[in-house]
Structures are given as structure tokens and as C-alpha cells.
Design a protein around this motif. Sequence first.
Motif, short mmCIF file in Angstrom:
data_model
loop_
_atom_site.label_atom_id
_atom_site.label_comp_id
_atom_site.label_asym_id
_atom_site.label_seq_id
_atom_site.Cartn_x
_atom_site.Cartn_y
_atom_site.Cartn_z
N PHE A 39 -8.62 2.00 -3.88
CA PHE A 39 -8.47 3.01 -3.13
C PHE A 39 -9.21 3.13 -2.34
O PHE A 39 -10.53 2.94 -2.14
CB PHE A 39 -8.70 4.34 -4.24
N GLU A 40 -8.91 3.80 -1.11
CA GLU A 40 -9.80 3.80 0.12
C GLU A 40 -9.59 5.09 0.86
O GLU A 40 -8.27 5.51 0.93
CB GLU A 40 -9.52 2.72 0.99
N LYS A 41 -10.54 5.87 1.08
CA LYS A 41 -10.51 7.17 1.93
C LYS A 41 -10.31 6.83 3.28
O LYS A 41 -10.66 5.88 3.91
CB LYS A 41 -11.68 7.99 1.81
N ALA A 53 -1.25 9.19 -5.18
CA ALA A 53 -1.33 7.87 -4.57
C ALA A 53 -1.14 6.90 -5.59
O ALA A 53 -0.61 5.89 -5.66
CB ALA A 53 -2.48 7.67 -3.76
N TYR A 54 -1.83 7.21 -6.80
CA TYR A 54 -1.83 6.04 -8.12
C TYR A 54 -0.24 6.01 -8.61
O TYR A 54 -0.03 4.98 -8.80
CB TYR A 54 -2.75 6.63 -9.07
N THR A 57 0.66 -1.37 -0.04
CA THR A 57 0.04 0.13 -0.03
C THR A 57 1.02 1.27 -0.06
O THR A 57 1.98 1.28 0.51
CB THR A 57 -0.97 -0.08 1.22
N TYR A 79 -5.76 9.44 0.60
CA TYR A 79 -6.26 8.14 -0.12
C TYR A 79 -5.27 7.10 0.28
O TYR A 79 -3.76 7.40 0.21
CB TYR A 79 -6.43 8.44 -1.54
N GLN A 80 -5.75 5.88 0.41
CA GLN A 80 -4.71 4.68 0.46
C GLN A 80 -4.93 3.88 -0.79
O GLN A 80 -5.99 3.44 -1.00
CB GLN A 80 -5.18 3.91 1.90
N ALA A 81 -3.84 3.57 -1.39
CA ALA A 81 -3.97 2.86 -2.54
C ALA A 81 -3.48 1.49 -2.49
O ALA A 81 -2.33 1.33 -1.67
CB ALA A 81 -3.13 3.43 -3.77
N ARG A 137 0.15 5.67 0.55
CA ARG A 137 -0.85 6.86 0.95
C ARG A 137 -0.37 8.24 0.32
O ARG A 137 0.71 8.62 0.24
CB ARG A 137 -0.99 6.63 2.47
N ILE A 168 -5.38 11.88 -4.62
CA ILE A 168 -5.62 10.58 -5.27
C ILE A 168 -4.79 9.90 -6.56
O ILE A 168 -4.24 8.97 -6.88
CB ILE A 168 -6.99 10.16 -5.71
#
Length: 250
Positions: A98-100, A66-67, A57, A123-125, A59, A63
Motif C-alpha cells: 500500500f502507498e499513500k 483498496a484491499y 494496481t 491509497y494505491q494497492a 486505488r 484502505i
Amino acid sequence: MEKLKSTLILALAIIFTGWILGKSFQNRNRNLDSIAVIGLGTKDFVSDEILWSGSFTTRSLDIKTAYNKIVYDQKIVSDFFLGKGFKTNEFTFGAVNFEKKFREVRSQGADNQTRFEQVFDGYQATQTISFSAKKNSDLMTRIESVSSKTSELVNSSIELSSNTIQYTFSDLPSLKQSLIEKATKDANERATKIVKTADGDLGKLKRASMGVFQITGQGSTEEDSYGGINDTYSKNKTARITVRLEYELE
């Protein structure tokens, strides 16, 4: 005339009752003139399929950032496994999820009351990498070996969370069929031996039923489960099944 009718009715009732009792006695004896035995079929075998996966992961508050970072990390992870002797077609990357993320902030108001607020924390990728092999002992061995070496990625600032290796077998239907045959033969031999010891004769098969198919690790002391056991954590396994046969006695 009425007395004669009553006598006839009573006589018929006695005859009918006697017939019912006779059939009940006959059926009871028929049930007693049988033997039920349970046969066991077991087999030790080695799994020929393996599945192992891990995830990593990153962060960022943005976004897109993160990507881009997870794509960069994917290249590092890929190069790591290529350096361990794997080919690009021997592992696959899953889609990026992706998760906020939020963090809890505590504050105190003018009324001296403590308040907690959820504040956006970026954002956590997350991306997964998976390895699998079927009937390929060399690839299975390499997967087993590398699964314990992923901590080396920490040197590249990547923490790969490793899942437990899963072991399965590719031809369970044939294995199950062979165990049914083995258990049936075992039950028949048991019944034959018991009856011969008692100077009797085994009659025709009345009914048969099959127990639950169980797969455990070799040497396991795990008790049979009503719904069945399918161990996926042991490479060396034991499969077992029971068959119950009921025979008439001659």
C-alpha cells in the motif's frame, strides 16, 4: 695506515657495486627470456532458467476498499492465466503493498500569492505475479508466449504492467571451469607455436592470471567490461574468459 683503509673500502665498494649491477643485469635478462600470451575460451549456450513478473494496481480513498478490490482483481488475473493453460503452482502472487497518494492543489490567497498544497488522494494497492521455470522447456515456452498477451486483461479493467523477461543459466560454475580449461589450452598452444616458429623451446610456467568472466547475447558487439558482463535479457548467450600465461624460454 689510513690510506690503506681507504683503498680497501673503495675496493670493497667497487666489488659490491659490480655484484649489484651483475644481479640487475641477470634479472633483466631473465625477464627478457620469457613469453606472455593470452588464451581465449568461448562457448555459445542456451539459457535454461526464466523469470518473468508483472504487477497490477488499484486505488481507493479507503484502505480496506483498496484491499478488497486488489483481492478481487487477483482472482481475475489468476483465472486469466489458468485459462491460458497454467497451473496454480506455476505462478505466485506477492504480498499486497500500500502507498499513500497525494495530489497537488493550487490556490490563491488574499495577498494574490499562489500556493500549492499536497492533498491526500487515497491509497494505491499493488500486487505482483511471478513466473519462473528451471530446466523445463515447455513451461519456459508458455511463459514467453503469455508475456505478450497480458493486454487482454484490459477487457477486465485490469492493466498489468509487464517486466522484461530474465534469462539465466543453472550451472555457471561448470561453464566457467570449462572455459578456463579451454582458454588455458589455447594460451599454451599459442605460446608453443610462437616459440617453435622462432626455433626456441618453451620452459616452465612462471605465472598465470585469469581475465573477467563475460556473458553476452549471441552476436553482441558489446565490449568487455572491467567488472564483467552478465546478460540476463538474451535467451541465447555467449560466455567468454581470457587466461594470461607467462613462460620461461629455454
